[in-house]
Motif scaffolding. Structure first.
Motif, PDB file in Angstrom:
ATOM      1  N   SER A  87       0.868  -1.177   0.000  1.00 61.20           N
ATOM      2  CA  SER A  87       0.000   0.000   0.000  1.00 61.20           C
ATOM      3  C   SER A  87       0.902   1.223   0.000  1.00 61.20           C
ATOM      4  O   SER A  87       1.869   1.284   0.761  1.00 61.20           O
ATOM      5  CB  SER A  87      -0.888  -0.017   1.245  1.00 61.20           C
ATOM      6  OG  SER A  87      -1.544   1.215   1.419  1.00 61.20           O
ATOM      7  N   ARG A  88       0.616   2.191  -0.879  1.00 58.86           N
ATOM      8  CA  ARG A  88       1.506   3.348  -0.934  1.00 58.86           C
ATOM      9  C   ARG A  88       0.740   4.634  -1.143  1.00 58.86           C
ATOM     10  O   ARG A  88      -0.275   4.673  -1.829  1.00 58.86           O
ATOM     11  CB  ARG A  88       2.574   3.190  -2.014  1.00 58.86           C
ATOM     12  CG  ARG A  88       2.130   3.510  -3.452  1.00 58.86           C
ATOM     13  CD  ARG A  88       1.290   2.408  -4.035  1.00 58.86           C
ATOM     14  NE  ARG A  88       1.109   2.586  -5.480  1.00 58.86           N
ATOM     15  CZ  ARG A  88      -0.063   2.507  -6.108  1.00 58.86           C
ATOM     16  NH1 ARG A  88      -1.176   2.285  -5.417  1.00 58.86           N
ATOM     17  NH2 ARG A  88      -0.125   2.641  -7.406  1.00 58.86           N
ATOM     18  N   GLN A  89       1.241   5.687  -0.516  1.00 55.40           N
ATOM     19  CA  GLN A  89       0.725   7.016  -0.769  1.00 55.40           C
ATOM     20  C   GLN A  89       1.263   7.506  -2.116  1.00 55.40           C
ATOM     21  O   GLN A  89       2.401   7.200  -2.482  1.00 55.40           O
ATOM     22  CB  GLN A  89       1.163   7.986   0.334  1.00 55.40           C
ATOM     23  CG  GLN A  89       0.577   7.718   1.690  1.00 55.40           C
ATOM     24  CD  GLN A  89       1.112   8.675   2.747  1.00 55.40           C
ATOM     25  OE1 GLN A  89       2.251   9.126   2.672  1.00 55.40           O
ATOM     26  NE2 GLN A  89       0.289   8.989   3.742  1.00 55.40           N
ATOM     27  N   LEU A  90       0.452   8.243  -2.833  1.00 54.72           N
ATOM     28  CA  LEU A  90       0.908   8.832  -4.082  1.00 54.72           C
ATOM     29  C   LEU A  90       2.092   9.756  -3.800  1.00 54.72           C
ATOM     30  O   LEU A  90       2.038  10.595  -2.903  1.00 54.72           O
ATOM     31  CB  LEU A  90      -0.230   9.622  -4.737  1.00 54.72           C
ATOM     32  CG  LEU A  90       0.086  10.286  -6.080  1.00 54.72           C
ATOM     33  CD1 LEU A  90       0.379   9.240  -7.145  1.00 54.72           C
ATOM     34  CD2 LEU A  90      -1.078  11.180  -6.523  1.00 54.72           C
ATOM     35  N   ARG A 140      -7.897  10.927  -0.685  1.00 59.18           N
ATOM     36  CA  ARG A 140      -9.310  10.837  -0.325  1.00 59.18           C
ATOM     37  C   ARG A 140      -9.970   9.638  -1.015  1.00 59.18           C
ATOM     38  O   ARG A 140     -10.758   8.903  -0.405  1.00 59.18           O
ATOM     39  CB  ARG A 140     -10.038  12.121  -0.704  1.00 59.18           C
ATOM     40  CG  ARG A 140     -11.521  12.118  -0.338  1.00 59.18           C
ATOM     41  CD  ARG A 140     -12.136  13.510  -0.440  1.00 59.18           C
ATOM     42  NE  ARG A 140     -13.565  13.434  -0.189  1.00 59.18           N
ATOM     43  CZ  ARG A 140     -14.495  13.535  -1.135  1.00 59.18           C
ATOM     44  NH1 ARG A 140     -14.141  13.734  -2.388  1.00 59.18           N
ATOM     45  NH2 ARG A 140     -15.776  13.463  -0.829  1.00 59.18           N
ATOM     46  N   ALA A 141      -9.632   9.418  -2.294  1.00 58.02           N
ATOM     47  CA  ALA A 141     -10.217   8.300  -3.038  1.00 58.02           C
ATOM     48  C   ALA A 141      -9.758   6.966  -2.456  1.00 58.02           C
ATOM     49  O   ALA A 141     -10.552   6.031  -2.315  1.00 58.02           O
ATOM     50  CB  ALA A 141      -9.849   8.398  -4.510  1.00 58.02           C
ATOM     51  N   SER A 142      -8.488   6.857  -2.109  1.00 56.32           N
ATOM     52  CA  SER A 142      -7.966   5.611  -1.542  1.00 56.32           C
ATOM     53  C   SER A 142      -8.615   5.309  -0.196  1.00 56.32           C
ATOM     54  O   SER A 142      -9.011   4.170   0.092  1.00 56.32           O
ATOM     55  CB  SER A 142      -6.445   5.703  -1.372  1.00 56.32           C
ATOM     56  OG  SER A 142      -5.812   5.818  -2.624  1.00 56.32           O
ATOM     57  N   GLN A 143      -8.724   6.326   0.646  1.00 59.33           N
ATOM     58  CA  GLN A 143      -9.368   6.146   1.944  1.00 59.33           C
ATOM     59  C   GLN A 143     -10.829   5.734   1.776  1.00 59.33           C
ATOM     60  O   GLN A 143     -11.328   4.839   2.465  1.00 59.33           O
ATOM     61  CB  GLN A 143      -9.253   7.436   2.753  1.00 59.33           C
ATOM     62  CG  GLN A 143      -7.844   7.757   3.202  1.00 59.33           C
ATOM     63  CD  GLN A 143      -7.664   9.191   3.664  1.00 59.33           C
ATOM     64  OE1 GLN A 143      -8.527  10.039   3.448  1.00 59.33           O
ATOM     65  NE2 GLN A 143      -6.528   9.483   4.282  1.00 59.33           N
ATOM     66  N   ASP A 179      -6.877   3.301  -7.393  1.00 61.81           N
ATOM     67  CA  ASP A 179      -6.305   4.237  -8.359  1.00 61.81           C
ATOM     68  C   ASP A 179      -7.319   4.680  -9.408  1.00 61.81           C
ATOM     69  O   ASP A 179      -7.146   5.715 -10.043  1.00 61.81           O
ATOM     70  CB  ASP A 179      -5.096   3.608  -9.062  1.00 61.81           C
ATOM     71  CG  ASP A 179      -3.905   3.461  -8.129  1.00 61.81           C
ATOM     72  OD1 ASP A 179      -3.865   4.164  -7.104  1.00 61.81           O
ATOM     73  OD2 ASP A 179      -3.020   2.647  -8.423  1.00 61.81           O
ATOM     74  N   SER A 180      -8.368   3.876  -9.612  1.00 63.10           N
ATOM     75  CA  SER A 180      -9.397   4.242 -10.587  1.00 63.10           C
ATOM     76  C   SER A 180     -10.704   4.650  -9.914  1.00 63.10           C
ATOM     77  O   SER A 180     -11.694   4.902 -10.586  1.00 63.10           O
ATOM     78  CB  SER A 180      -9.650   3.073 -11.545  1.00 63.10           C
ATOM     79  OG  SER A 180      -9.996   1.899 -10.826  1.00 63.10           O
ATOM     80  N   HIS A 181     -10.679   4.721  -8.588  1.00 64.29           N
ATOM     81  CA  HIS A 181     -11.872   5.052  -7.817  1.00 64.29           C
ATOM     82  C   HIS A 181     -11.955   6.552  -7.585  1.00 64.29           C
ATOM     83  O   HIS A 181     -10.945   7.228  -7.402  1.00 64.29           O
ATOM     84  CB  HIS A 181     -11.816   4.323  -6.462  1.00 64.29           C
ATOM     85  CG  HIS A 181     -12.935   4.653  -5.528  1.00 64.29           C
ATOM     86  ND1 HIS A 181     -14.247   4.272  -5.756  1.00 64.29           N
ATOM     87  CD2 HIS A 181     -12.944   5.331  -4.348  1.00 64.29           C
ATOM     88  CE1 HIS A 181     -14.996   4.698  -4.751  1.00 64.29           C
ATOM     89  NE2 HIS A 181     -14.232   5.345  -3.891  1.00 64.29           N
ATOM     90  N   THR A 182     -13.152   7.077  -7.624  1.00 67.07           N
ATOM     91  CA  THR A 182     -13.398   8.478  -7.296  1.00 67.07           C
ATOM     92  C   THR A 182     -14.240   8.541  -6.028  1.00 67.07           C
ATOM     93  O   THR A 182     -15.288   7.897  -5.947  1.00 67.07           O
ATOM     94  CB  THR A 182     -14.144   9.201  -8.438  1.00 67.07           C
ATOM     95  OG1 THR A 182     -13.365   9.095  -9.633  1.00 67.07           O
ATOM     96  CG2 THR A 182     -14.344  10.674  -8.103  1.00 67.07           C
ATOM     97  N   ALA A 183     -13.768   9.286  -5.055  1.00 68.35           N
ATOM     98  CA  ALA A 183     -14.500   9.363  -3.784  1.00 68.35           C
ATOM     99  C   ALA A 183     -15.877   9.960  -3.998  1.00 68.35           C
ATOM    100  O   ALA A 183     -16.067  10.888  -4.783  1.00 68.35           O
ATOM    101  CB  ALA A 183     -13.706  10.204  -2.786  1.00 68.35           C
TER     102      ALA A 183
END
Length: 217
Positions: free
Chosen positions: A7-10, A169-172, A55-59
């Motif tokens: 798991s990595r932060q951008l 935000r999207a990853s969370q 990575d392809s998800h939008t919050a």
């Protein structure tokens, strides 16, 4: 055969670390090419594969969740039996839940192969509690993440900062919504590495050492 979830932060250098660990351990990266290989093993074609990740998800905001329901996030092709008995390809729209289920199945298939690095895609949740899995988290101070993104993508400081904010935000949101976990919870990981205090090479060797020790136990 050990599997690594990363798991990595951008902007933390996580992708570079994964690539270096792949070289050090001769592991495969769970990327689009490997997803296609896994698909072939179970008789799926390229058109039938969905790679839906953070990575392809939008919050989604509160009102989208309240009124939106499921969203179409991908298109795929399935085979159906026509009235005459022949098989025909049919394009379908996949909602987020269906797409996540396909991604989960792909991660599980990669895990069964072993010696693989799964970057993102909820691997720390999908393979939680499994033996022979090393869960790693890569983080860095926000200033360094922004600076790295500016260098990598030749963008402005403000644009990079906004990109990181939206990605975080999207990853969370993705991991909380689909797996009910906190992306930043250190208890999910064997190793949390801060690349603000170490180089990519050092981080990669720490992960290599952790895998080697796991093989001894």
């Amino acid at each position: 055969m050990t599997t690594i979830t990363l798991s990595r932060q951008l902007g933390s250098g996580g992708d570079q670390i994964a690539a270096r660990v792949s070289e050090l351990l001769n592991y495969r990266l769970f990327d689009k090419n490997m997803i296609l290989q896994v698909a072939a093993d179970v008789g799926l074609s390229e058109n039938e594969i969905v790679d839906f990740s953070e990575d392809s998800h939008t919050a989604r905001n509160f009102f989208e969740r309240l009124f939106g329901g499921s969203r179409t996030v991908a298109r795929s092709r399935v085979w159906v039996e026509a009235p005459g008995g022949e098989r025909q390809a049919q394009d379908v729209r996949l909602d987020d839940q269906s797409s996540v289920a396909i991604t989960q199945a792909s991660v599980q298939a990669a895990f069964r192969r072993g010696n693989v690095i799964i970057i993102g895609r909820g691997g720390q949740a999908i393979l939680r509690g499994r033996k022979d899995v090393l869960h790693v988290r890569i983080v860095a101070p926000i200033q360094q993440r922004v600076a790295r993104l500016v260098d990598e993508q030749f963008t402005s400081y403000d644009s990079a900062a906004q990109m990181i904010k939206a990605h975080d935000r999207a990853s969370q949101d993705y991991l909380k919504h689909y797996y009910d976990i906190d992306w930043d919870d250190p208890l999910l990981y064997h190793l949390v590495i801060n690349t603000g205090l170490c180089s990519v090479e050092m981080a990669a060797h720490w992960i290599q050492f952790a895998v080697q020790v796991m093989h001894l136990e």
